[in-house]
Design a protein around this motif. Structure first.
Motif, PDB file in Angstrom:
ATOM      1  N   PRO A 130      31.660  17.741 -41.215  1.00 49.36           N
ATOM      2  CA  PRO A 130      32.002  17.983 -42.619  1.00 49.36           C
ATOM      3  C   PRO A 130      31.747  19.434 -42.966  1.00 49.36           C
ATOM      4  CG  PRO A 130      30.599  16.047 -42.379  1.00 49.36           C
ATOM      5  CD  PRO A 130      30.609  16.746 -41.067  1.00 49.36           C
ATOM      6  N   GLU A 131      32.674  20.043 -43.651  1.00 45.13           N
ATOM      7  CA  GLU A 131      32.554  21.460 -43.981  1.00 45.13           C
ATOM      8  C   GLU A 131      31.588  21.648 -45.131  1.00 45.13           C
ATOM      9  OE1 GLU A 131      35.434  25.278 -44.924  1.00 45.13           O
ATOM     10  OE2 GLU A 131      36.053  23.262 -45.478  1.00 45.13           O
ATOM     11  N   TRP A 132      30.611  22.541 -44.957  1.00 45.97           N
ATOM     12  CA  TRP A 132      29.683  22.879 -46.038  1.00 45.97           C
ATOM     13  C   TRP A 132      30.117  24.183 -46.648  1.00 45.97           C
ATOM     14  CZ3 TRP A 132      26.268  27.080 -46.584  1.00 45.97           C
ATOM     15  CH2 TRP A 132      25.455  26.983 -47.702  1.00 45.97           C
ATOM     16  N   ARG A 133      30.202  24.210 -47.949  1.00 45.15           N
ATOM     17  CA  ARG A 133      30.573  25.429 -48.648  1.00 45.15           C
ATOM     18  C   ARG A 133      29.413  25.904 -49.485  1.00 45.15           C
ATOM     19  NH1 ARG A 133      35.850  26.677 -48.369  1.00 45.15           N
ATOM     20  NH2 ARG A 133      37.242  25.074 -47.558  1.00 45.15           N
ATOM     21  N   ALA A 134      29.260  27.199 -49.525  1.00 46.09           N
ATOM     22  CA  ALA A 134      28.128  27.774 -50.235  1.00 46.09           C
ATOM     23  C   ALA A 134      28.263  27.582 -51.729  1.00 46.09           C
ATOM     24  CB  ALA A 134      28.054  29.273 -49.933  1.00 46.09           C
ATOM     25  N   ARG A 143      18.001  27.250 -47.569  1.00 43.65           N
ATOM     26  CA  ARG A 143      16.889  26.292 -47.551  1.00 43.65           C
ATOM     27  C   ARG A 143      17.192  25.099 -48.448  1.00 43.65           C
ATOM     28  NH1 ARG A 143      12.082  30.823 -47.827  1.00 43.65           N
ATOM     29  NH2 ARG A 143      11.665  30.963 -45.581  1.00 43.65           N
ATOM     30  N   THR A 144      17.798  25.382 -49.603  1.00 41.09           N
ATOM     31  CA  THR A 144      18.201  24.296 -50.494  1.00 41.09           C
ATOM     32  C   THR A 144      19.198  23.379 -49.794  1.00 41.09           C
ATOM     33  OG1 THR A 144      17.866  25.609 -52.494  1.00 41.09           O
ATOM     34  CG2 THR A 144      19.388  23.751 -52.663  1.00 41.09           C
ATOM     35  N   ALA A 145      20.159  23.975 -49.105  1.00 44.43           N
ATOM     36  CA  ALA A 145      21.172  23.189 -48.408  1.00 44.43           C
ATOM     37  C   ALA A 145      20.566  22.353 -47.290  1.00 44.43           C
ATOM     38  CB  ALA A 145      22.255  24.115 -47.848  1.00 44.43           C
ATOM     39  N   LEU A 146      19.516  22.850 -46.663  1.00 41.60           N
ATOM     40  CA  LEU A 146      18.831  22.072 -45.633  1.00 41.60           C
ATOM     41  C   LEU A 146      18.132  20.868 -46.238  1.00 41.60           C
ATOM     42  CD1 LEU A 146      17.274  24.936 -43.478  1.00 41.60           C
ATOM     43  CD2 LEU A 146      18.859  23.190 -42.633  1.00 41.60           C
ATOM     44  N   GLY A 178      20.538  18.271 -47.454  1.00 41.38           N
ATOM     45  CA  GLY A 178      21.372  17.694 -46.415  1.00 41.38           C
ATOM     46  C   GLY A 178      22.788  18.219 -46.394  1.00 41.38           C
ATOM     47  N   GLU A 179      23.087  19.255 -47.183  1.00 45.33           N
ATOM     48  CA  GLU A 179      24.421  19.856 -47.127  1.00 45.33           C
ATOM     49  C   GLU A 179      24.642  20.547 -45.791  1.00 45.33           C
ATOM     50  OE1 GLU A 179      25.802  21.979 -50.650  1.00 45.33           O
ATOM     51  OE2 GLU A 179      24.172  21.058 -51.771  1.00 45.33           O
ATOM     52  N   LEU A 180      23.583  21.124 -45.239  1.00 47.18           N
ATOM     53  CA  LEU A 180      23.623  21.600 -43.858  1.00 47.18           C
ATOM     54  C   LEU A 180      23.024  20.482 -43.014  1.00 47.18           C
ATOM     55  CD1 LEU A 180      22.460  25.328 -44.125  1.00 47.18           C
ATOM     56  CD2 LEU A 180      24.774  24.454 -43.845  1.00 47.18           C
ATOM     57  N   LYS A 181      23.863  19.767 -42.324  1.00 45.29           N
ATOM     58  CA  LYS A 181      23.438  18.540 -41.654  1.00 45.29           C
ATOM     59  C   LYS A 181      22.924  18.815 -40.237  1.00 45.29           C
ATOM     60  CE  LYS A 181      26.764  15.760 -44.246  1.00 45.29           C
ATOM     61  NZ  LYS A 181      25.710  15.281 -45.150  1.00 45.29           N
ATOM     62  N   PRO A 182      21.951  18.045 -39.786  1.00 43.90           N
ATOM     63  CA  PRO A 182      21.453  18.190 -38.414  1.00 43.90           C
ATOM     64  C   PRO A 182      22.582  18.104 -37.403  1.00 43.90           C
ATOM     65  CG  PRO A 182      20.022  16.731 -39.666  1.00 43.90           C
ATOM     66  CD  PRO A 182      21.216  16.997 -40.537  1.00 43.90           C
ATOM     67  N   SER A 207       8.277  19.940 -43.277  1.00 43.37           N
ATOM     68  CA  SER A 207       8.272  18.509 -43.570  1.00 43.37           C
ATOM     69  C   SER A 207       9.366  18.116 -44.550  1.00 43.37           C
ATOM     70  CB  SER A 207       6.908  18.089 -44.134  1.00 43.37           C
ATOM     71  OG  SER A 207       6.709  18.578 -45.446  1.00 43.37           O
ATOM     72  N   GLN A 208       9.975  19.090 -45.223  1.00 41.88           N
ATOM     73  CA  GLN A 208      11.014  18.789 -46.205  1.00 41.88           C
ATOM     74  C   GLN A 208      12.393  18.621 -45.564  1.00 41.88           C
ATOM     75  OE1 GLN A 208      10.353  18.233 -49.354  1.00 41.88           O
ATOM     76  NE2 GLN A 208       8.193  18.797 -49.210  1.00 41.88           N
ATOM     77  N   TRP A 209      12.577  19.091 -44.325  1.00 40.38           N
ATOM     78  CA  TRP A 209      13.890  19.000 -43.703  1.00 40.38           C
ATOM     79  C   TRP A 209      14.188  17.567 -43.296  1.00 40.38           C
ATOM     80  CZ3 TRP A 209      11.995  23.304 -40.007  1.00 40.38           C
ATOM     81  CH2 TRP A 209      11.900  24.504 -40.720  1.00 40.38           C
ATOM     82  N   PRO A 210      15.414  17.105 -43.503  1.00 39.25           N
ATOM     83  CA  PRO A 210      15.748  15.705 -43.193  1.00 39.25           C
ATOM     84  C   PRO A 210      15.823  15.460 -41.698  1.00 39.25           C
ATOM     85  CG  PRO A 210      17.709  16.903 -43.859  1.00 39.25           C
ATOM     86  CD  PRO A 210      16.557  17.845 -44.080  1.00 39.25           C
ATOM     87  N   SER A 211      15.643  14.219 -41.311  1.00 38.28           N
ATOM     88  CA  SER A 211      15.766  13.842 -39.908  1.00 38.28           C
ATOM     89  C   SER A 211      17.197  13.463 -39.600  1.00 38.28           C
ATOM     90  CB  SER A 211      14.834  12.666 -39.585  1.00 38.28           C
ATOM     91  OG  SER A 211      15.179  11.538 -40.370  1.00 38.28           O
ATOM     92  N   ALA A 212      17.575  13.604 -38.343  1.00 39.25           N
ATOM     93  CA  ALA A 212      18.926  13.249 -37.924  1.00 39.25           C
ATOM     94  C   ALA A 212      19.124  11.748 -38.021  1.00 39.25           C
ATOM     95  CB  ALA A 212      19.163  13.713 -36.491  1.00 39.25           C
TER      96      ALA A 212
END
Length: 270
Positions: free
Chosen positions: A14-18, A79-82, A85-89, A220-225
């Motif tokens: 999925p394309e992430w846009r800023a 960092r917000t996108a991480l 989850g907008e920037l996905k694992p 610890s805030q980053w989502p898991s795959a």
């Protein structure tokens, strides 16, 4: 690098846009605070337009701080996108393509991504860009355990020594976490949550402790795959309520309650 990043999108990523560009589909957003996160993203990247076309250049040398400011704001947005989850694992993104979406050159984006690589959020993919690190639930549990091992003993020691009026100084920060939780935006909450914990640990006078704990907190805030991107609004509200209860216990020097609340707080962070 640009070709590689586009290739990954064509392969089904999925394309992430800023922020400020076309937004990701609503179904790709995490949690029930998407609107709050969109507003936060828009504010973060008022920086758009490092090279705005049609504008007459301002005479004189460019301030040396400009690039650092742009890089810092892009780093905050990434960092917000991480966190949201907008920037996905597993996704791969190139600095030139992200730069186009941010409306800036690739250089500050690359510098921001290199910082994220140092923090362990992304990894370098030669000739392609940066891949968002895939992490499992076990890693998140380990991070929560390490945070508890570091912070709980410090809280108990501070509860014995810090006077009540010093704890009162932290109440506005605890209240801010409650407001941030109500927004439902995980990135907004993560920022206020980290600020509260930093201020609490700063009472120890140990700057290295604060730095290490803050780094662990961010990780610890980053989502898991394959897992939920972040806790929902109800979980954030419950987490913030623990800050208020913990502060009350610290003021009253109730060590048993401090230990119980702190351990529960970190267990819930998994």
């Amino acid at each position: 690098m640009k070709h590689g990043a586009q290739g990954s999108a064509e392969a089904g990523t999925p394309e992430w846009r800023a922020p400020g560009a076309a937004r990701v589909p609503a179904q790709a957003r995490a949690g029930d605070g998407a609107d709050g996160c969109r507003e936060r993203d828009t504010a973060l990247l008022a920086v758009r337009g490092e090279h705005t076309h049609g504008e007459r250049p301002v005479p004189g040398p460019r301030p040396a701080v400009q690039r650092s400011s742009v890089r810092g704001q892009i780093l905050d947005a990434l960092r917000t996108a991480l966190v949201t989850g907008e920037l996905k694992p597993g996704e791969v993104h190139s600095a030139p393509v992200l730069g186009e979406r941010f409306g800036v050159s690739a250089t500050p984006v690359r510098e921001a991504m290199q910082q994220l690589a140092l923090e362990g959020a992304v990894e370098v993919v030669p000739n392609r860009g940066f891949r968002v690190v895939e992490r499992g639930a076990r890693e998140l549990a380990e991070l929560a355990e390490v945070r508890a091992l570091i912070e709980v003993p410090v809280m108990l020691r501070l509860a014995r020594t810090v006077p009540g009026e010093r704890w009162a100084e932290l109440r506005p920060l605890a209240e801010e976490t409650v407001r941030a939780a109500a927004s439902g935006c995980p990135a907004t909450y993560a920022e206020s949550d980290r600020a509260f914990h930093q201020a609490l640990l700063a009472l120890s006078g140990n700057e290295q402790l604060v730095r290490i704990a803050s780094d662990l907190h961010r990780r610890s805030q980053w989502p898991s795959a394959g897992g939920p991107v972040r806790h929902g609004r109800a979980d954030l509200v419950a987490d913030a309520a623990q800050h208020m209860a913990l502060l009350d216990a610290l003021v009253s020097r109730d060590l048993d309650v401090v230990r119980e609340l702190a351990e529960e707080h970190f267990a819930g962070a998994c």
